[in-house]
Design an enzyme around this catalytic site. Structure first.
Site, PDB file in Angstrom:
ATOM      1  N   ASP A  42       0.115   5.159   1.051  1.00  0.00           N
ATOM      2  CA  ASP A  42      -0.015   6.059   2.208  1.00  0.00           C
ATOM      3  C   ASP A  42       0.036   5.304   3.529  1.00  0.00           C
ATOM      4  O   ASP A  42      -0.762   4.401   3.775  1.00  0.00           O
ATOM      5  CB  ASP A  42      -1.356   6.803   2.148  1.00  0.00           C
ATOM      6  CG  ASP A  42      -1.348   7.912   1.110  1.00  0.00           C
ATOM      7  OD1 ASP A  42      -0.329   8.606   0.998  1.00  0.00           O
ATOM      8  OD2 ASP A  42      -2.372   8.074   0.425  1.00  0.00           O
TER       9      ASP A  42
ATOM     10  N   ASP B 122       0.881  -1.158   0.000  1.00  0.00           N
ATOM     11  CA  ASP B 122       0.000   0.000   0.000  1.00  0.00           C
ATOM     12  C   ASP B 122       0.933   1.227   0.000  1.00  0.00           C
ATOM     13  O   ASP B 122       2.123   1.102   0.311  1.00  0.00           O
ATOM     14  CB  ASP B 122      -0.847  -0.054   1.288  1.00  0.00           C
ATOM     15  CG  ASP B 122      -1.421   1.285   1.652  1.00  0.00           C
ATOM     16  OD1 ASP B 122      -2.104   1.874   0.798  1.00  0.00           O
ATOM     17  OD2 ASP B 122      -1.155   1.768   2.786  1.00  0.00           O
TER      18      ASP B 122
ATOM     19  N   ASP C 202      -7.287 -11.745   2.009  1.00  0.00           N
ATOM     20  CA  ASP C 202      -7.488 -12.636   0.863  1.00  0.00           C
ATOM     21  C   ASP C 202      -6.605 -13.886   0.978  1.00  0.00           C
ATOM     22  O   ASP C 202      -5.430 -13.797   1.364  1.00  0.00           O
ATOM     23  CB  ASP C 202      -7.164 -11.877  -0.425  1.00  0.00           C
ATOM     24  CG  ASP C 202      -7.698 -12.581  -1.655  1.00  0.00           C
ATOM     25  OD1 ASP C 202      -8.715 -12.124  -2.198  1.00  0.00           O
ATOM     26  OD2 ASP C 202      -7.098 -13.607  -2.071  1.00  0.00           O
TER      27      ASP C 202
HETATM   28  O1  M1P Z   1      -4.572   5.695  -0.285  1.00  0.00           O
HETATM   29  C1  M1P Z   1      -5.532   5.985   0.649  1.00  0.00           C
HETATM   30  C2  M1P Z   1      -6.438   7.116   0.193  1.00  0.00           C
HETATM   31  O2  M1P Z   1      -5.651   8.275  -0.030  1.00  0.00           O
HETATM   32  C3  M1P Z   1      -6.377   9.418  -0.324  1.00  0.00           C
HETATM   33  O3  M1P Z   1      -7.228   9.690   0.768  1.00  0.00           O
HETATM   34  P1  M1P Z   1      -7.292  11.101   1.549  1.00  0.00           P
HETATM   35  O4  M1P Z   1      -7.003  12.171   0.541  1.00  0.00           O
HETATM   36  O5  M1P Z   1      -8.664  11.125   2.108  1.00  0.00           O
HETATM   37  O6  M1P Z   1      -6.239  11.034   2.623  1.00  0.00           O
HETATM   38  C4  M1P Z   1      -7.253   9.242  -1.547  1.00  0.00           C
HETATM   39  O7  M1P Z   1      -6.445   9.260  -2.697  1.00  0.00           O
HETATM   40  C5  M1P Z   1      -8.059   7.976  -1.469  1.00  0.00           C
HETATM   41  O8  M1P Z   1      -8.631   7.711  -2.721  1.00  0.00           O
HETATM   42  C6  M1P Z   1      -7.216   6.788  -1.086  1.00  0.00           C
HETATM   43  O9  M1P Z   1      -8.011   5.658  -0.893  1.00  0.00           O
END
Ligand code: M1P
Length: 269
Positions: free
Chosen positions: A27, A25, A245
């Protein structure tokens, strides 16, 4: 890894752990939320790529992943063997784009219009300390909806997140959508700080696994061990489905530093 071109890595079938891939992942796992990757992380990923295949699977679109993981002169699609933006709806293998489907093609313009009109009306009535711009972001594989707007600064994002925890704005919004559009076959996922994603049920992060299955017919590599690393692996988080999964070995991380620690341990890096 920035200085190295993809060509310095062995082909997928020539890696020491050729049946293994590590999927990350973005973020909270490879980078702090919506921020850039560290040089230490890039170095570690490069070392890992000499052992097995690596890829990322993020909810955001490729533009955001380029900002966070790449540089103006280095394309993110050269830094990983597999790049899965928007859960794999936009996919790259060894720098080449793979075929994809679209949210609008699947839902149809008429239903999309109803959905987006409802969201815009609902957002207009939300009371929150500030609002910015871009409340609905139309992407290839999903729609992203943000009550505060995607133009929020880092500080505004953090403030909104706290406010949202207190007032459950996104959770209530999602409930209203589920009630109104229960027959549309959609899934709602609160994956980040200021927004939530809407996509067809099944188009969560597990969507990208079908691209890995195809690898057997392309290079003969059968990915029998798919490690997945994510921070939102709890029920309702956007890493939950792929983490749980049966095709993956799930690893729950607390931060990019935690990811690095686990990689060093698991792969002796
Ligand atoms: O990757 C996690 C999420 O990152 C962003 O979320 P936010 O801007 O709310 O922090 C978005 O790009 C979201 O689509 C994505 O799931």
């Amino acid at each position: 890894m920035h200085a190295e071109a993809a060509s310095v890595y062995s082909p997928l079938e020539g890696r020491p752990l050729k049946g293994t891939i590590c999927l990350f992942d973005v973020d909270g796992t490879l980078t702090p939320a919506r921020q850039g990757v560290s040089p230490e992380m890039l170095q570690l990923l490069s070392a890992l790529r000499h052992k097995c295949a690596i890829g990322f699977v993020g909810g955001s679109d490729l533009v955001k992943q380029q900002e966070q993981l790449g540089t103006p002169s280095i394309s993110v699609t050269g830094l990983f063997d597999f790049c899965f933006a928007e859960n794999g709806l936009t996919a790259y293998r060894l720098g080449e784009q793979l075929a994809s489907h679209s949210f609008i093609g699947w839902l149809g313009q008429e239903k999309y219009k109803q959905l987006v009109n409802f969201c815009l009306r609902y957002i207009a009535d939300i009371e929150c300390p500030i609002k910015t711009g871009t409340f609905v972001e139309f992407r290839n594989g999903m729609v992203n909806v943000s009550p505060v707007g995607r133009n929020a600064s880092i500080q505004e994002r953090n403030d909104y997140e706290k406010y949202d925890k207190q007032h459950q704005i996104r959770a209530k919004f999602v409930e209203a959508l589920k009630e109104k559009f229960g027959d549309f076959g959609l899934t709602y996922s609160i994956g980040g700080k200021i927004s939530f994603d809407i996509f067809p049920t099944g188009w969560d992060k597990t969507y990208c696994l079908q691209h890995l299955k195809t690898e057997k017919s392309l290079s003969g590599v059968d990915y029998s061990t798919i490690h997945f690393f994510g921070d939102k692996t709890y029920k309702g988080g956007n890493d939950y489905e792929i983490f749980e999964d049966s095709r993956t070995v799930g690893h729950s991380v607390e931060s990019p530093e935690d990811t690095m620690r686990m990689l060093k341990e698991l792969f002796n890096l």
